[in-house]
Design an enzyme around this catalytic site. Structure first.
Site: not given
Ligand code: GLP
Length: 244
Positions: A138, A143
């Protein structure tokens, strides 16, 4: 799509921060699309250091964030508002009235989505969009789905996203089930897109997004069609791809 190999999280963060810094130097009044999650934290820390040294000035920058949890107020510790102020905005000189996020407290979804899209239009779109990527591919909170979203919309979070994001909450039950997110069309309309990914748990999403079929079932894969998309990933996130 350009893929840049970074040694590790810190190297990935510095490389991405360098590109963002160059963007702001070249165009001081840039509209920066910003992201939350663990992936961009190192970038924000690096940009703060350069700001403190006087190497970068954000006084003309406008920011638009990708997403916000539905039902969380800006004061809520887990809100993306709070994340952005704590990790970045409180430490640099972006004028407060040029900081924009979806309003998670607006219960009239159509109204909030229209407000955010009108704002994005009035800014003339995003100059540079920073993205992390979910384990399921995503981007923002777009999603996996049978079709692409266009503008801002309210999404039902995937179970795997709730599972992945529960680490920031007391329990999985506390993770909001819904969120406002910028749409795929808006992300694709950004003049430049930077995706950052670190760690083995992102390897599948990076491989599919960079080399798999372009499909709404892996939202990040649409970036293969963007004219100026850069993926900066560390060795672990690139571990399923040969010869990069
Ligand atoms: C979240 C955010 C995204 C982000 C993703 C990955 O759900 N909405 O914008 O890129 O998770 O997060 P992380 O960088 O903590 O793995």
């Amino acid at each position: 799509m350009k893929i840049i190999r970074a040694k590790d999280y810190n190297d990935m963060s510095r490389k991405a921060a360098n590109i963002i810094s160059a963007q702001v130097i070249l165009k001081p009044n840039s509209v920066l699309g910003l992201a939350t999650g663990s992936s961009p934290i190192g970038i924000y820390q690096q940009l703060i250091k350069w700001y403190e040294k006087g190497d970068i000035d954000f006084s003309e920058v406008t920011t638009v964030n990708l997403d916000e949890y539905y039902g969380l107020s800006p004061e809520d510790e887990q809100s993306y508002h709070n994340f952005m102020y704590t990790n970045f905005f409180d430490h640099v000189n972006i004028p407060r009235d040029r900081i924009n996020l979806p309003n998670g407290m607006e219960t009239d979804e159509a109204k909030e989505c229209a407000r955010y899209d009108a704002l994005l239009n009035s800014l003339g779109g995003v100059d540079m969009q920073l993205l992390g990527i979910g384990r399921n591919g995503h981007i923002g909170f777009n999603e996996p789905s049978d079709c692409y979203s266009k503008g801002t919309h309210c999404v039902e979070l995937a179970e795997s996203t709730i599972e992945a994001n529960k680490r920031f909450f007391a329990s999985a039950d506390d993770v909001p089930r819904r969120a406002y997110s910028m749409g795929i069309h808006t992300i694709m309309a950004a003049k430049k897109v930077i995706v950052v990914a670190s760690g083995e748990d992102k390897a599948w999403a990076i491989k599919e997004s960079c080399f798999g079929p372009v499909t709404p079932h892996v939202p990040g894969s649409i970036l293969q069609l963007h004219n100026d998309a850069i993926v900066i990933a560390d060795e672990a996130a690139l571990s399923l791809i040969d010869n990069i």
